[in-house]
Design a protein around this motif. Sequence first.
Motif, PDB file in Angstrom:
ATOM      1  N   THR A  87      28.761  63.036 -29.671  1.00 37.94           N
ATOM      2  CA  THR A  87      28.061  63.960 -30.549  1.00 37.94           C
ATOM      3  C   THR A  87      28.348  65.408 -30.159  1.00 37.94           C
ATOM      4  OG1 THR A  87      25.909  64.714 -31.348  1.00 37.94           O
ATOM      5  CG2 THR A  87      25.962  63.801 -29.114  1.00 37.94           C
ATOM      6  N   ARG A  89      26.232  67.604 -30.171  1.00 43.31           N
ATOM      7  CA  ARG A  89      25.066  68.089 -29.412  1.00 43.31           C
ATOM      8  C   ARG A  89      25.403  68.224 -27.936  1.00 43.31           C
ATOM      9  NH1 ARG A  89      20.491  69.463 -31.159  1.00 43.31           N
ATOM     10  NH2 ARG A  89      19.375  68.984 -29.247  1.00 43.31           N
ATOM     11  N   ASP A 104      17.790  65.380 -40.472  1.00 42.41           N
ATOM     12  CA  ASP A 104      18.995  64.687 -40.911  1.00 42.41           C
ATOM     13  C   ASP A 104      19.003  64.688 -42.440  1.00 42.41           C
ATOM     14  OD1 ASP A 104      19.517  64.180 -38.235  1.00 42.41           O
ATOM     15  OD2 ASP A 104      18.686  62.159 -38.296  1.00 42.41           O
ATOM     16  N   HIS A 106      19.003  62.927 -46.064  1.00 47.19           N
ATOM     17  CA  HIS A 106      18.523  61.696 -46.684  1.00 47.19           C
ATOM     18  C   HIS A 106      19.644  61.065 -47.511  1.00 47.19           C
ATOM     19  CE1 HIS A 106      15.965  58.961 -48.919  1.00 47.19           C
ATOM     20  NE2 HIS A 106      16.487  59.436 -50.030  1.00 47.19           N
ATOM     21  N   PRO A 109      25.119  59.669 -44.183  1.00 53.20           N
ATOM     22  CA  PRO A 109      25.101  59.486 -42.727  1.00 53.20           C
ATOM     23  C   PRO A 109      25.375  60.744 -41.906  1.00 53.20           C
ATOM     24  CG  PRO A 109      27.179  58.719 -43.598  1.00 53.20           C
ATOM     25  CD  PRO A 109      26.340  59.142 -44.778  1.00 53.20           C
ATOM     26  N   PHE A 110      24.774  61.867 -42.268  1.00 50.71           N
ATOM     27  CA  PHE A 110      24.930  63.088 -41.486  1.00 50.71           C
ATOM     28  C   PHE A 110      23.696  63.296 -40.617  1.00 50.71           C
ATOM     29  CE2 PHE A 110      28.397  64.047 -44.285  1.00 50.71           C
ATOM     30  CZ  PHE A 110      29.226  64.874 -43.542  1.00 50.71           C
ATOM     31  N   THR A 111      23.926  63.563 -39.326  1.00 52.92           N
ATOM     32  CA  THR A 111      22.877  63.780 -38.344  1.00 52.92           C
ATOM     33  C   THR A 111      22.881  65.245 -37.934  1.00 52.92           C
ATOM     34  OG1 THR A 111      23.246  61.544 -37.524  1.00 52.92           O
ATOM     35  CG2 THR A 111      22.001  63.026 -36.103  1.00 52.92           C
ATOM     36  N   SER A 112      21.715  65.834 -37.847  1.00 49.90           N
ATOM     37  CA  SER A 112      21.616  67.243 -37.498  1.00 49.90           C
ATOM     38  C   SER A 112      22.061  67.486 -36.061  1.00 49.90           C
ATOM     39  CB  SER A 112      20.180  67.724 -37.692  1.00 49.90           C
ATOM     40  OG  SER A 112      20.118  69.128 -37.598  1.00 49.90           O
ATOM     41  N   LEU A 122      25.437  69.791 -39.226  1.00 49.16           N
ATOM     42  CA  LEU A 122      25.228  68.348 -39.198  1.00 49.16           C
ATOM     43  C   LEU A 122      26.578  67.687 -38.976  1.00 49.16           C
ATOM     44  CD1 LEU A 122      23.577  69.516 -42.041  1.00 49.16           C
ATOM     45  CD2 LEU A 122      22.345  67.465 -41.378  1.00 49.16           C
ATOM     46  N   GLU A 123      26.579  66.462 -38.446  1.00 53.76           N
ATOM     47  CA  GLU A 123      27.839  65.779 -38.199  1.00 53.76           C
ATOM     48  C   GLU A 123      27.767  64.326 -38.646  1.00 53.76           C
ATOM     49  OE1 GLU A 123      28.911  65.206 -34.027  1.00 53.76           O
ATOM     50  OE2 GLU A 123      26.785  65.018 -33.519  1.00 53.76           O
ATOM     51  N   ALA A 124      28.941  63.787 -38.927  1.00 51.58           N
ATOM     52  CA  ALA A 124      29.103  62.373 -39.243  1.00 51.58           C
ATOM     53  C   ALA A 124      30.479  61.961 -38.746  1.00 51.58           C
ATOM     54  CB  ALA A 124      29.001  62.119 -40.742  1.00 51.58           C
TER      55      ALA A 124
END
Length: 190
Positions: A87, A89, A104, A106, A109-112, A122-124
């Motif tokens: 990640t 992060r 994130d 909705h 599939p992107f996560t902050s 955000l990333e995926a």
Amino acid sequence: MKLPNAAHTERPWRIHEIAGDFRLADVWALDTPGGPDDFPRLVRQLAEGNDAHRSAIVRALFAIRWKLGELFGWDGPDAGVGSRVPTLRDRLPADLRDLPAGPDLHGVPFTSVYLTHDEWALEAANGTVHAVLHVGWVPDEATGRYRGQMAVLVKPNGLFGTAYMAAIEPFRRLIVWPSMIRTIGRDWQK
């Protein structure tokens, strides 16, 4: 509206120090006129987005992509963030790491990765690419107000990922992003 890459690269975004090894794929202006403190509203709108507002052709393209991902194993648990790629992060400087990551998205599939007063990343990742969606809040010189700006940064997964990104480029630039940008603008006006 599609913007030149310089609209992203010439701003002092924090993402530059975190994702310098990613390639800038797209930069878009969002029709989200507001004041200097309206960025949290844009973040909420995007995080709570409703897939039903996508056009039928965009929904069909996503359905085809998810089906191909299922058939070829592109989206399996071993292909995502934290398994195939670490990640972003993990790259954050302490001041960003200590902030809440942000929501994130909705339905996608992107996560902050991080959220500041004017920037959200955000990333995926999957078998084809590691991608960053970067949303910023910028002064709009033409109107004297502020608006959202969205950039997509990518790191393809090998030659296959590079070929995949080239194959989807016309669909992404001519159909998917313009439709999504229009939807964001319409939702902002509500």
